[in-house]
Enzyme design. Sequence first.
Site, PDB file in Angstrom:
ATOM      1  N   GLN A 313       0.852  -1.184   0.000  1.00 36.51           N
ATOM      2  CA  GLN A 313       0.000   0.000   0.000  1.00 36.51           C
ATOM      3  C   GLN A 313       0.893   1.241   0.000  1.00 36.51           C
ATOM      4  O   GLN A 313       1.938   1.251   0.634  1.00 36.51           O
ATOM      5  CB  GLN A 313      -0.902  -0.009   1.236  1.00 36.51           C
ATOM      6  CG  GLN A 313      -1.797  -1.239   1.336  1.00 36.51           C
ATOM      7  CD  GLN A 313      -2.965  -1.203   0.368  1.00 36.51           C
ATOM      8  OE1 GLN A 313      -3.249  -0.188  -0.257  1.00 36.51           O
ATOM      9  NE2 GLN A 313      -3.627  -2.337   0.221  1.00 36.51           N
ATOM     10  N   ASP A 363      -0.951 -14.726  -4.406  1.00 34.55           N
ATOM     11  CA  ASP A 363      -0.758 -13.543  -5.243  1.00 34.55           C
ATOM     12  C   ASP A 363      -0.094 -14.028  -6.523  1.00 34.55           C
ATOM     13  O   ASP A 363       0.571 -15.060  -6.537  1.00 34.55           O
ATOM     14  CB  ASP A 363       0.146 -12.524  -4.529  1.00 34.55           C
ATOM     15  CG  ASP A 363       0.045 -11.128  -5.138  1.00 34.55           C
ATOM     16  OD1 ASP A 363      -0.577 -10.255  -4.507  1.00 34.55           O
ATOM     17  OD2 ASP A 363       0.592 -10.901  -6.246  1.00 34.55           O
ATOM     18  N   ASP A 411      -8.706  -8.607  -1.620  1.00 34.96           N
ATOM     19  CA  ASP A 411      -8.197  -7.249  -1.854  1.00 34.96           C
ATOM     20  C   ASP A 411      -7.734  -7.163  -3.311  1.00 34.96           C
ATOM     21  O   ASP A 411      -6.555  -7.004  -3.583  1.00 34.96           O
ATOM     22  CB  ASP A 411      -7.036  -6.993  -0.873  1.00 34.96           C
ATOM     23  CG  ASP A 411      -6.525  -5.569  -0.933  1.00 34.96           C
ATOM     24  OD1 ASP A 411      -7.147  -4.729  -1.606  1.00 34.96           O
ATOM     25  OD2 ASP A 411      -5.485  -5.295  -0.303  1.00 34.96           O
ATOM     26  N   CYS A 438     -10.503  -1.188  -4.287  1.00 34.01           N
ATOM     27  CA  CYS A 438      -9.914   0.084  -4.727  1.00 34.01           C
ATOM     28  C   CYS A 438     -10.654   0.616  -5.947  1.00 34.01           C
ATOM     29  O   CYS A 438     -10.175   1.526  -6.612  1.00 34.01           O
ATOM     30  CB  CYS A 438      -8.428  -0.093  -5.013  1.00 34.01           C
ATOM     31  SG  CYS A 438      -8.075  -1.299  -6.294  1.00 34.01           S
TER      32      CYS A 438
HETATM   33  N1  SAH Z   1      -3.465  -7.218   0.136  1.00 32.10           N
HETATM   34  C1  SAH Z   1      -2.219  -6.654  -0.298  1.00 32.10           C
HETATM   35  C2  SAH Z   1      -2.132  -6.409  -1.801  1.00 32.10           C
HETATM   36  C3  SAH Z   1      -3.303  -5.799  -2.484  1.00 32.10           C
HETATM   37  S1  SAH Z   1      -3.013  -5.232  -4.139  1.00 32.10           S
HETATM   38  C4  SAH Z   1      -1.892  -5.414   0.480  1.00 32.10           C
HETATM   39  O1  SAH Z   1      -2.726  -4.861   1.180  1.00 32.10           O
HETATM   40  O2  SAH Z   1      -0.741  -4.969   0.406  1.00 32.10           O
HETATM   41  C5  SAH Z   1      -3.619  -6.501  -5.135  1.00 32.10           C
HETATM   42  C6  SAH Z   1      -2.671  -7.661  -5.303  1.00 32.10           C
HETATM   43  O3  SAH Z   1      -3.353  -8.623  -6.104  1.00 32.10           O
HETATM   44  C7  SAH Z   1      -1.377  -7.358  -6.012  1.00 32.10           C
HETATM   45  O4  SAH Z   1      -0.296  -7.751  -5.203  1.00 32.10           O
HETATM   46  C8  SAH Z   1      -1.435  -8.201  -7.300  1.00 32.10           C
HETATM   47  O5  SAH Z   1      -0.200  -8.758  -7.662  1.00 32.10           O
HETATM   48  C9  SAH Z   1      -2.404  -9.290  -6.922  1.00 32.10           C
HETATM   49  N2  SAH Z   1      -3.194  -9.955  -7.986  1.00 32.10           N
HETATM   50  C10 SAH Z   1      -3.621  -9.452  -9.165  1.00 32.10           C
HETATM   51  N3  SAH Z   1      -4.419 -10.329  -9.801  1.00 32.10           N
HETATM   52  C11 SAH Z   1      -4.511 -11.418  -8.994  1.00 32.10           C
HETATM   53  C12 SAH Z   1      -5.214 -12.665  -9.098  1.00 32.10           C
HETATM   54  N4  SAH Z   1      -5.980 -12.941 -10.146  1.00 32.10           N
HETATM   55  N5  SAH Z   1      -5.084 -13.544  -8.073  1.00 32.10           N
HETATM   56  C13 SAH Z   1      -4.317 -13.249  -6.996  1.00 32.10           C
HETATM   57  N6  SAH Z   1      -3.644 -12.094  -6.857  1.00 32.10           N
HETATM   58  C14 SAH Z   1      -3.732 -11.188  -7.843  1.00 32.10           C
END
Ligand code: SAH
Length: 480
Positions: A313, A363, A411, A438
Site C-alpha cells: 500500500q 498472489d 483485496d 480500490c
Molecule cells: N493485500 C495486499 C495487496 C493488495 S493489491 C496489500 O494490502 O498490500 C492486489 C494484489 O493482487 C497485487 O499484489 C497483485 O499482484 C495481486 N493480484 C492481481 N491479480 C490477482 C489474481 N488474479 N489472483 C491473486 N492475486 C492477484
Amino acid sequence: MKSSSSYNEHRDRNFSHNDRREPVEEVQVEVGQRFPLTIKRLGINGEGIGYYKRKITFVPGALPDEVVVVEVTHVAAHFLNASLRQVREASPHRVEPHDAKAGEVGGFELEHLAYPQQLEFKRDVIQQSLERYKPRGWQHFTLKPTIGMENPYHYRNKAQFQVRQLEDGTIIAGLYKEGTHDLVDLPEAGTQNEATLTVIRELVKMLGELEVPIYDEEHGSGIIKTLVTRSSEATGEVQVTFVTNSKKLPRKRQLLELIKKRLPQVVSVMQNVNPGKTSLVWGDETVKLTGQDYITEELLGHKFQLSPRAFLQLNPKQTTKLYQEAIKALGLTRANRLVDAYSGVGTIGLTLADKLGEVRGMDTIPEAIDDANRNAALNDIDNAEYFTGTAESLLPQWVANGWRPDALVVDPPRAGLDETMIDTILQVRPEKFVYISCNPSTLAKDLVELGEAYRVDYIQSIDMFPQTARVEAVVKLSRR
Ligand code: SAH
C-alpha cells in the site's frame, strides 16, 4: 420562454417512450467550441459534470455548483470532453492547489477541492456506483464517513518517475501528462513523501554528472528509463531501482559509489531490465546492484521485507487504519482458517495469524509470495503459508482438496473479482468475509452477484490517496 419550451419538446420526443438507450437528439457541437456550463456533480474520476443541451459533459478541474466556461476537446456519441477555460462563479470549496504542476499529470485530480469535500466525494462515488449496479438491498447499505488523514500531503512511499534528457542536456524526472508521452519534470509533488523525492532528485544529479546515457524513446537508444524509489516509514530505509533499456549500465561502479557517499538512507539498489518500446514500466528481470535485496517496513507491530516488484500500500499511515478496519470488519472470534486473497507480501494475513488456526494466501507475483513466506518466518509465524497463483485458480483447488476456509479477505486489483472467484465464494460461503476494494464500480458489480449469499453490513471508505479521485473501501459482509 421559447428556449425552455423547445427544451421540453426535445425531452418529450426522446423520453416519452421507455427506451433509455435512445441517443439524445444530435447536438451540434465541435471541438474547440466554447460555452458556459453549470457543473452539477463530480464524476468517478473527479471531473466536473455538466450538461450541454442535455449532453453529458466532463470537465476536469471544475467543481459542483460552479459556473465555468469550457472548451470542447472531444465529441463522442454520448458525451463531450471539455477543458476548463474560466471559472465564472467559483465553488466555496475551491482551494488553491499546492502543486504548480497539479492538473498537468495524473494524481492531483482533486487538489483544487477542500479536503473535507474530497472525503465526502469518495463516499459519494461509492453511492453512485451502487445506484448504477443496484446490488440487492443497496438502498439500505450503511456508508460510513470516509476516514481521512490529518495532513493529507506527502504520503506516498513510492515514486516511479520516468527519466528523459532534453535537447539542452537537462535531465528531467517525473510523470507523463495525462494520455500523452510528454514528461513533466516534478522537483516537487505534494503527494510524495520527502524521502522518495529527495533521492530521485539526487539520482538525477548523479546521472548528469556521470553522463549515464538516458533512454531516448524516439530512437530506442540510451539506458535509464525509469527511477523507482520506495521508502520505509518505520525504518527510513530507501530502495532504489533503475529500470533500464538493457542489461548494461554504464558507469555503474561510479554511480554506486556516489549513492553510497551521498545517500546513506539508500540500503538497497536494484536494476530492472526492460528493453525496447513497451507500455509496461517493469521488465521481467531484476538484479541486485548493491546492498540488501529488500527494505523493511513495519505495520501493526509486524515486520515486512519488500522486494522491488512486491506490492505494498502506498500510504503507510492510512494502511494501518485500513488494516485495522479490515480486522474489525472480520471480527474474528471463532474463525479457524483464513484466506488472504490478493495478498501482496502477506500484510493482512500475517497481522492476523496469531488469532487463527491457519492462514493461506495467494498472489500472482512470485517475488511477493517469496516475501510473504519470508515475512512469516521473520515474524515467527508458523501457521501461515502463501502461494503463487491466481485467487480464482487456487481457492477452488484448495476447496476441492477439502481445505475450506471459514474466513476470507479479498483485496483485488481494480478489475475486481474474477467470475470463477465469485462462484467459488458463493459455493464455499465462508462465514466471515471482508472485501477491500480500490474500485467502487467493480465492487458494486461484484456485490450484485455476492448478494445471493451475503448482505452488506456496512461500507467504510478510507482515503488512501488524498488529492486524487481514487477510492478505497472496506466492506463487511455477512452470510444471509
Ligand atoms: N493485500 C495486499 C495487496 C493488495 S493489491 C496489500 O494490502 O498490500 C492486489 C494484489 O493482487 C497485487 O499484489 C497483485 O499482484 C495481486 N493480484 C492481481 N491479480 C490477482 C489474481 N488474479 N489472483 C491473486 N492475486 C492477484
